[in-house]
Design a protein around this motif. Structure first.
Motif, mmCIF file in Angstrom:
data_model
loop_
_atom_site.group_PDB
_atom_site.id
_atom_site.type_symbol
_atom_site.label_atom_id
_atom_site.label_comp_id
_atom_site.label_asym_id
_atom_site.label_seq_id
_atom_site.Cartn_x
_atom_site.Cartn_y
_atom_site.Cartn_z
ATOM 1 N N SER A 159 -3.058 -99.225 -55.863
ATOM 2 C CA SER A 159 -3.578 -97.871 -55.630
ATOM 3 C C SER A 159 -2.524 -96.782 -55.796
ATOM 4 C CB SER A 159 -4.185 -97.779 -54.223
ATOM 5 O OG SER A 159 -5.273 -98.658 -54.089
ATOM 6 N N GLY A 160 -1.395 -97.130 -56.404
ATOM 7 C CA GLY A 160 -0.383 -96.127 -56.670
ATOM 8 C C GLY A 160 0.698 -96.066 -55.611
ATOM 9 N N GLN A 161 1.664 -95.190 -55.827
ATOM 10 C CA GLN A 161 2.818 -95.084 -54.958
ATOM 11 C C GLN A 161 2.469 -94.519 -53.586
ATOM 12 O OE1 GLN A 161 5.571 -96.413 -55.828
ATOM 13 N NE2 GLN A 161 5.337 -96.622 -58.037
ATOM 14 N N LEU A 162 1.623 -93.501 -53.557
ATOM 15 C CA LEU A 162 1.342 -92.824 -52.294
ATOM 16 C C LEU A 162 0.458 -93.670 -51.393
ATOM 17 C CD1 LEU A 162 0.653 -89.023 -51.917
ATOM 18 C CD2 LEU A 162 -0.502 -90.698 -50.482
ATOM 19 N N ALA A 163 -0.705 -94.076 -51.893
ATOM 20 C CA ALA A 163 -1.644 -94.836 -51.067
ATOM 21 C C ALA A 163 -1.133 -96.241 -50.770
ATOM 22 C CB ALA A 163 -3.002 -94.912 -51.758
ATOM 23 N N GLY A 164 -0.306 -96.787 -51.656
ATOM 24 C CA GLY A 164 0.175 -98.156 -51.497
ATOM 25 C C GLY A 164 1.448 -98.284 -50.695
ATOM 26 N N THR A 165 1.763 -97.263 -49.890
ATOM 27 C CA THR A 165 2.989 -97.259 -49.108
ATOM 28 C C THR A 165 2.685 -96.746 -47.703
ATOM 29 O OG1 THR A 165 4.230 -96.762 -51.134
ATOM 30 C CG2 THR A 165 5.398 -96.474 -49.059
ATOM 31 N N ARG A 166 3.441 -97.209 -46.726
ATOM 32 C CA ARG A 166 3.241 -96.788 -45.337
ATOM 33 C C ARG A 166 4.466 -96.011 -44.847
ATOM 34 N NH1 ARG A 166 1.992 -101.183 -43.575
ATOM 35 N NH2 ARG A 166 -0.144 -100.961 -42.776
ATOM 36 N N THR A 167 4.220 -94.871 -44.231
ATOM 37 C CA THR A 167 5.259 -94.139 -43.517
ATOM 38 C C THR A 167 5.148 -94.470 -42.043
ATOM 39 O OG1 THR A 167 5.721 -92.283 -45.003
ATOM 40 C CG2 THR A 167 5.827 -91.825 -42.647
ATOM 41 N N ILE A 168 6.294 -94.680 -41.394
ATOM 42 C CA ILE A 168 6.312 -94.999 -39.971
ATOM 43 C C ILE A 168 7.159 -93.957 -39.243
ATOM 44 C CG2 ILE A 168 7.009 -96.671 -38.229
ATOM 45 C CD1 ILE A 168 6.348 -98.863 -40.222
ATOM 46 N N ILE A 169 6.501 -93.179 -38.391
ATOM 47 C CA ILE A 169 7.200 -92.150 -37.616
ATOM 48 C C ILE A 169 7.426 -92.707 -36.226
ATOM 49 C CG2 ILE A 169 7.099 -89.793 -36.753
ATOM 50 C CD1 ILE A 169 5.240 -89.133 -39.057
ATOM 51 N N SER A 170 8.630 -93.123 -35.954
ATOM 52 C CA SER A 170 8.926 -93.816 -34.709
ATOM 53 C C SER A 170 9.711 -92.912 -33.762
ATOM 54 C CB SER A 170 9.688 -95.101 -35.006
ATOM 55 O OG SER A 170 10.034 -95.782 -33.823
ATOM 56 N N ASN A 171 11.016 -92.836 -33.963
ATOM 57 C CA ASN A 171 11.874 -92.020 -33.107
ATOM 58 C C ASN A 171 13.127 -91.658 -33.886
ATOM 59 O OD1 ASN A 171 14.039 -94.165 -32.533
ATOM 60 N ND2 ASN A 171 12.156 -95.200 -31.878
ATOM 61 N N PRO A 172 13.876 -90.653 -33.421
ATOM 62 C CA PRO A 172 15.061 -90.197 -34.158
ATOM 63 C C PRO A 172 16.113 -91.282 -34.369
ATOM 64 C CG PRO A 172 14.418 -88.567 -32.519
ATOM 65 C CD PRO A 172 13.581 -89.795 -32.267
ATOM 66 N N ILE A 173 16.272 -92.172 -33.391
ATOM 67 C CA ILE A 173 17.270 -93.237 -33.533
ATOM 68 C C ILE A 173 16.888 -94.169 -34.672
ATOM 69 C CG2 ILE A 173 18.299 -95.247 -32.411
ATOM 70 C CD1 ILE A 173 18.086 -93.772 -29.761
ATOM 71 N N ASN A 174 15.618 -94.519 -34.735
ATOM 72 C CA ASN A 174 15.136 -95.388 -35.803
ATOM 73 C C ASN A 174 15.335 -94.733 -37.165
ATOM 74 O OD1 ASN A 174 13.574 -97.947 -36.398
ATOM 75 N ND2 ASN A 174 12.237 -96.453 -37.365
ATOM 76 N N SER A 175 15.005 -93.441 -37.256
ATOM 77 C CA SER A 175 15.185 -92.716 -38.519
ATOM 78 C C SER A 175 16.647 -92.662 -38.915
ATOM 79 C CB SER A 175 14.624 -91.291 -38.386
ATOM 80 O OG SER A 175 13.231 -91.317 -38.186
ATOM 81 N N TRP A 176 17.522 -92.451 -37.936
ATOM 82 C CA TRP A 176 18.960 -92.399 -38.220
ATOM 83 C C TRP A 176 19.469 -93.746 -38.707
ATOM 84 C CZ3 TRP A 176 22.943 -95.189 -35.944
ATOM 85 C CH2 TRP A 176 24.244 -94.792 -36.286
ATOM 86 N N PHE A 177 19.009 -94.817 -38.036
ATOM 87 C CA PHE A 177 19.485 -96.156 -38.364
ATOM 88 C C PHE A 177 19.106 -96.558 -39.781
ATOM 89 C CE2 PHE A 177 19.261 -100.790 -38.369
ATOM 90 C CZ PHE A 177 20.470 -101.122 -37.810
ATOM 91 N N TRP A 178 17.892 -96.165 -40.226
ATOM 92 C CA TRP A 178 17.415 -96.548 -41.551
ATOM 93 C C TRP A 178 17.578 -95.427 -42.579
ATOM 94 C CZ3 TRP A 178 17.158 -101.405 -42.222
ATOM 95 C CH2 TRP A 178 16.668 -102.275 -41.238
ATOM 96 N N ASN A 179 18.362 -94.391 -42.260
ATOM 97 C CA ASN A 179 18.544 -93.281 -43.210
ATOM 98 C C ASN A 179 17.209 -92.682 -43.662
ATOM 99 O OD1 ASN A 179 21.287 -93.335 -43.127
ATOM 100 N ND2 ASN A 179 21.602 -94.038 -45.218
ATOM 101 N N ASN A 180 16.304 -92.520 -42.685
ATOM 102 C CA ASN A 180 15.001 -91.892 -42.939
ATOM 103 C C ASN A 180 14.107 -92.664 -43.906
ATOM 104 O OD1 ASN A 180 15.312 -89.638 -41.217
ATOM 105 N ND2 ASN A 180 16.446 -88.516 -42.799
ATOM 106 N N ILE A 181 14.446 -93.913 -44.215
ATOM 107 C CA ILE A 181 13.622 -94.660 -45.165
ATOM 108 C C ILE A 181 12.262 -94.983 -44.571
ATOM 109 C CG2 ILE A 181 14.233 -97.046 -44.564
ATOM 110 C CD1 ILE A 181 13.983 -95.468 -48.098
ATOM 111 N N ASN A 182 12.111 -94.767 -43.247
ATOM 112 C CA ASN A 182 10.798 -94.941 -42.626
ATOM 113 C C ASN A 182 9.791 -93.913 -43.145
ATOM 114 O OD1 ASN A 182 12.805 -93.458 -40.932
ATOM 115 N ND2 ASN A 182 10.970 -92.805 -39.827
ATOM 116 N N TYR A 183 10.294 -92.795 -43.695
ATOM 117 C CA TYR A 183 9.409 -91.841 -44.382
ATOM 118 C C TYR A 183 9.203 -92.368 -45.808
ATOM 119 C CZ TYR A 183 10.173 -88.756 -40.432
ATOM 120 O OH TYR A 183 10.208 -88.228 -39.168
ATOM 121 N N HIS A 184 8.535 -93.516 -45.857
ATOM 122 C CA HIS A 184 8.559 -94.334 -47.068
ATOM 123 C C HIS A 184 7.617 -93.830 -48.153
ATOM 124 C CE1 HIS A 184 10.507 -97.823 -48.629
ATOM 125 N NE2 HIS A 184 9.380 -98.383 -49.034
#
Length: 251
Positions: A159-184
């Protein structure tokens, strides 16, 4: 590893050679080659959630082999990753210069590791050096498996790049640890956007994300746990899962 990932998209440095140099250096503790990870990862981006996606191993026919691979990756993904990127993918895909680069990197890794443990043995600290390298690799390798499964598991197939991917908004520590890749989602749609702009990109893309009913969750672990309960995917299971999600979200 997260900065090495930036190098695969040539965005950590402006100069291409700097991305190659840092990527090759940063991946040494993983005992896989930068060129192997880079080539596989770019194919994943190009063919996300399709039969050509080398990372779509969660999709199959829910046969015994699919279950074994699925749960083996969840438990010992770091070892399967090493096998995939050191042997399977290079043997299948690399010829000529790329093959030469890959095996040169592997020889470099072996040489450095032998040198480090030779020195450590002479200093009578070989066991301590091994523990500092090996156990964090296993520990964080498990968390990497959680992240890897959660990024795409259960999203609409083909279904493409947008629909076929999940973004996970957790917490600032998680975003920092993964270099914001959770905004996938943003990363897959615009992979040339560097890590420090992914949150801004997510805000700009949010209306389109909502319009396409793309998936945003709040926890890597909850997505991973649900995946472990459901088991490996099939096309039929994927269609039913997303049809039910669309019905629920329409109310």
């Amino acid at each position: 590893m997260t900065f090495m990932h930036e190098c695969t998209h040539s965005v950590l440095f402006k100069a291409t050679w700097k991305n190659w140099a840092f990527g090759t250096f940063a991946i040494i503790p993983m005992f896989i080659s930068f060129i192997s990870f880079k080539e596989d990862h770019l194919i994943h981006h190009r063919h996300n959630r399709t039969q050509k996606d080398p990372d779509a191993f969660t999709m199959g026919k829910r046969e015994i082999g699919d279950y074994i691979l699925f749960y083996a990756y969840a438990l010992v993904g770091i070892f399967l990753t090493a096998i995939q990127f050191t042997f399977i993918f290079p043997v299948q895909k690399f010829r000529g210069v790329k093959a030469l680069i890959h095996w040169t990197e592997i020889v470099l890794h072996i040489t450095l590791m032998v040198a480090v443990f030779y020195w450590a043995s002479n200093q009578s600290i070989a066991s301590e050096v091994f523990a500092i390298w090996f156990w964090p690799l296993i520990f964080f390798g498990f968390f990497n498996s959680i992240r890897f499964v959660a990024e795409h598991y259960g999203t609409p197939w083909n279904s493409g790049q947008l629909a076929g991917t999940r973004t996970i908004i957790s917490n600032p520590i998680n975003s920092w640890f993964w270099n914001n890749i959770n905004y996938h989602i943003g990363h897959h749609v615009y992979p040339a956007v560097p890590w420090y702009n992914l949150q801004k990109l997510h805000a700009l893309m949010l209306p389109e994300i909502e319009r396409q009913n793309a998936i945003i969750d709040k926890s890597y672990f909850s997505v991973f746990l649900n995946a472990m309960i459901r088991g490996p995917e099939s096309l039929e299971q994927n269609k039913k899962l997303n049809a039910a999600r669309v019905v629920v979200n329409s109310f």
